[in-house]
Design an enzyme around this catalytic site. Structure first.
Site, PDB file in Angstrom:
ATOM      1  N   ASN A   1      13.334   2.804  -0.309  1.00 49.13           N
ATOM      2  CA  ASN A   1      11.915   2.489  -0.128  1.00 49.13           C
ATOM      3  C   ASN A   1      11.017   3.606  -0.638  1.00 49.13           C
ATOM      4  O   ASN A   1       9.842   3.376  -0.886  1.00 49.13           O
ATOM      5  CB  ASN A   1      11.602   2.211   1.344  1.00 49.13           C
ATOM      6  N   TYR A   2      11.557   4.819  -0.768  1.00 53.85           N
ATOM      7  CA  TYR A   2      10.821   5.914  -1.404  1.00 53.85           C
ATOM      8  C   TYR A   2      11.257   5.983  -2.868  1.00 53.85           C
ATOM      9  O   TYR A   2      11.829   6.976  -3.316  1.00 53.85           O
ATOM     10  CB  TYR A   2      11.122   7.244  -0.707  1.00 53.85           C
TER      11      TYR A   2
ATOM     12  N   GLY B   1       3.428  -2.854   4.631  1.00 58.00           N
ATOM     13  CA  GLY B   1       3.621  -4.294   4.614  1.00 58.00           C
ATOM     14  C   GLY B   1       5.005  -4.688   5.091  1.00 58.00           C
ATOM     15  O   GLY B   1       6.007  -4.063   4.746  1.00 58.00           O
TER      16      GLY B   1
ATOM     17  N   GLY C   1       0.794  -1.213   0.000  1.00 57.34           N
ATOM     18  CA  GLY C   1       0.000   0.000   0.000  1.00 57.34           C
ATOM     19  C   GLY C   1       0.827   1.264   0.000  1.00 57.34           C
ATOM     20  O   GLY C   1       0.277   2.350   0.009  1.00 57.34           O
TER      21      GLY C   1
ATOM     22  N   TYR D   1      12.670   2.606   8.618  1.00 55.77           N
ATOM     23  CA  TYR D   1      12.989   3.472   9.765  1.00 55.77           C
ATOM     24  C   TYR D   1      11.685   3.870  10.452  1.00 55.77           C
ATOM     25  O   TYR D   1      10.595   3.739   9.896  1.00 55.77           O
ATOM     26  CB  TYR D   1      13.740   4.731   9.307  1.00 55.77           C
TER      27      TYR D   1
ATOM     28  N   TYR E   1      16.367   7.531  -0.372  1.00 54.24           N
ATOM     29  CA  TYR E   1      15.937   6.339   0.358  1.00 54.24           C
ATOM     30  C   TYR E   1      15.273   5.373  -0.622  1.00 54.24           C
ATOM     31  O   TYR E   1      14.297   5.725  -1.282  1.00 54.24           O
ATOM     32  CB  TYR E   1      14.969   6.758   1.464  1.00 54.24           C
TER      33      TYR E   1
ATOM     34  N   GLY F   1       6.800  -7.378   4.364  1.00 49.85           N
ATOM     35  CA  GLY F   1       7.670  -8.049   3.403  1.00 49.85           C
ATOM     36  C   GLY F   1       8.727  -7.161   2.807  1.00 49.85           C
ATOM     37  O   GLY F   1       9.927  -7.419   2.929  1.00 49.85           O
TER      38      GLY F   1
END
Length: 438
Positions: free
Chosen positions: A384-385, A85, A18, A95, A382, A87
């Site tokens: 994940n961004y 999530g 999400g 973080y 980052y 995973g």
């Protein structure tokens, strides 16, 4: 196991459930397979051993809720949003409010259940330390499929102290934030103060101001917090009246924008998840932004149509104890702040309308304006961004380094490429900005 054609592109849980910032987990320009982990959500908490096994389909909210049902003195140092999530979150580092005391989420991963390209189910011992290193912060879906993580739970007090207060330009927000850059990364690592920066209209007037929301969480009591802030940051003006002592799991509710009295069961309610659509960029600062720089940023925010937000987290503390190469996540000693810059597409049917495109253009111009004030060589970001504006080329190292070194820095990126070549030499697990094979 389903056998997929070699050219098939497999997308799994590399980004937060999400929270995939570029939608790469559910879109593709070639045939691809989507792995649905919705029913792989089991969580096994062992209070005595201070560990938890968490399947990849669980959310952070479900993890926090499960821990809180077992104990009030352990938690996991992960993100603020309970909708993320598990995973892919660990796969990018991860973080949250405990990073200054315990580091990233990936720093606290002990083991994993992992499926490689040949269908073998591996754990830490059988996969080897190189691959285990890579999947904790290097983008786990570049290498295979994480089925579950074994996590180290960390001690927290039965009650933590939270506070939220707002400062506008008229209340000295610029000067307070300027000092915040010096104080927040260096203060007691039990204290984390996140900030959110908005532009908004003043009352019913046509004049805008900047509002900065300071959100603090302290691993201790109000009686201990207040003297600390009086000594180190009296300008912030935290008083006993705005402090609240609550359980750690309740702090997740507060930082999610809910009252602390909200039943914690909401953390497991997936239907309560708001559907958001935005474009984001990330930065790290290694030197305080001067007053003149802050004023330039404020002026830029005031030009925005109220679709913009800056979310800023201080580093320091435990983060500085880790080497840049301890795991692939490299943003360690010397980082003062992590900055998320985002615009939303509220009121728009898509991100391609004229209004949405103007907002994206504004965000890119803000990104350019901030260049002198953020890290450089490389300008860190980052993973994940994920941000496809950084580039997607990967036919050779020169192309891939444009974005890869920003996420992982040179030594880590080169090591990730070497590991990828060993474990997935035909580049079966691939997507834009995945670890390449040359």
């Amino acid at each position: 196991m389903c056998i997929l054609r070699q050219e098939t592109r497999l997308r799994d849980q590399d980004q937060e459930w999400g929270h995939d910032y570029e939608g790469l987990s559910y879109t593709a320009d070639v045939p691809f397979v989507m792995l649905d982990f919705t029913n792989m959500r089991s969580i096994d908490v062992d209070v005595a051993k201070r560990t938890a096994w968490v399947q990849a389909g669980a959310t952070l909210g479900e993890l926090y809720y499960k821990i809180s049902r077992e104990t009030d003195t352990l938690y996991f140092p992960a993100g603020v949003c309970p909708t993320v999530g598990v995973g892919g979150y660990m796969g990018g580092g991860g973080y949250g409010n405990l990073l200054r005391k315990y580091g990233t989420a990936a720093d606290n991963v002990l083991d994993a259940r992992f499926m490689d390209v040949d269908g073998n189910i591996l754990d830490r011992k059988s996969m080897g330390e190189d691959l285990f290193w890579a999947i904790r912060g290097g983008g786990s879906s570049s290498f295979g499929i994480v089925l579950a993580w074994k996590l180290s739970l960390v001690p927290v007090p039965k009650k933590v102290t939270v506070f939220i207060l707002n400062k506008t330009l008229e209340q000295g927000a610029t000067e307070i934030f300027h000092k915040y850059q010096y104080v927040a990364p260096n203060i007691d690592r039990n204290l984390h103060i996140r900030t959110q920066v908005f532009a908004e209209y003043i009352g019913n007037t046509t004049k805008k101001t900047i509002r900065i929301m300071f959100e603090g969480i302290y691993q201790g009591t109000t009686d201990t917090l207040l003297p600390l802030l009086y000594r180190k940051f009296p300008e912030l003006g935290v008083t006993r009246e705005i402090c609240e002592e609550i359980r750690m799991v309740q702090s997740t509710l507060v930082f999610w924008g809910l009252p602390s009295s909200t039943p914690t069961e909401i953390l497991t309610n997936r239907s309560a998840i708001a559907k958001l659509n935005n474009k984001s960029k990330s930065d790290y600062t290694r030197a305080p932004i001067p007053i003149r720089g802050l004023k330039k940023i404020w002026r830029k925010l005031i030009q925005n149509d109220e679709s913009a937000l800056l979310m800023i987290n201080p580093f320091g503390g435990r983060m500085a104890d880790f080497s840049e190469t301890a795991i692939p996540y490299p943003h360690r000693a010397g980082v003062l702040l992590q900055i998320l810059k985002t615009v939303n597409f509220n009121g728009q049917p898509s991100d391609t309308t004229p209004t949405s495109l103007r907002r994206i253009a504004w965000l890119r111009s803000l990104d350019a304006l901030m260049t002198p004030y953020v890290s450089n060589n490389p300008r860190e970001a980052y993973s994940n961004y994920n941000d496809l504006d950084l580039g997607v080329g990967s036919t050779n190292y020169q192309e891939a380094s444009v974005w890869g070194e920003r996420y992982w820095k040179r030594d880590n990126f080169k090591k990730l490429i070497r590991i990828k070549a060993k474990v997935d030499p035909h580049n079966f697990f691939r997507r834009p900005q995945s670890i390449p094979v040359f």
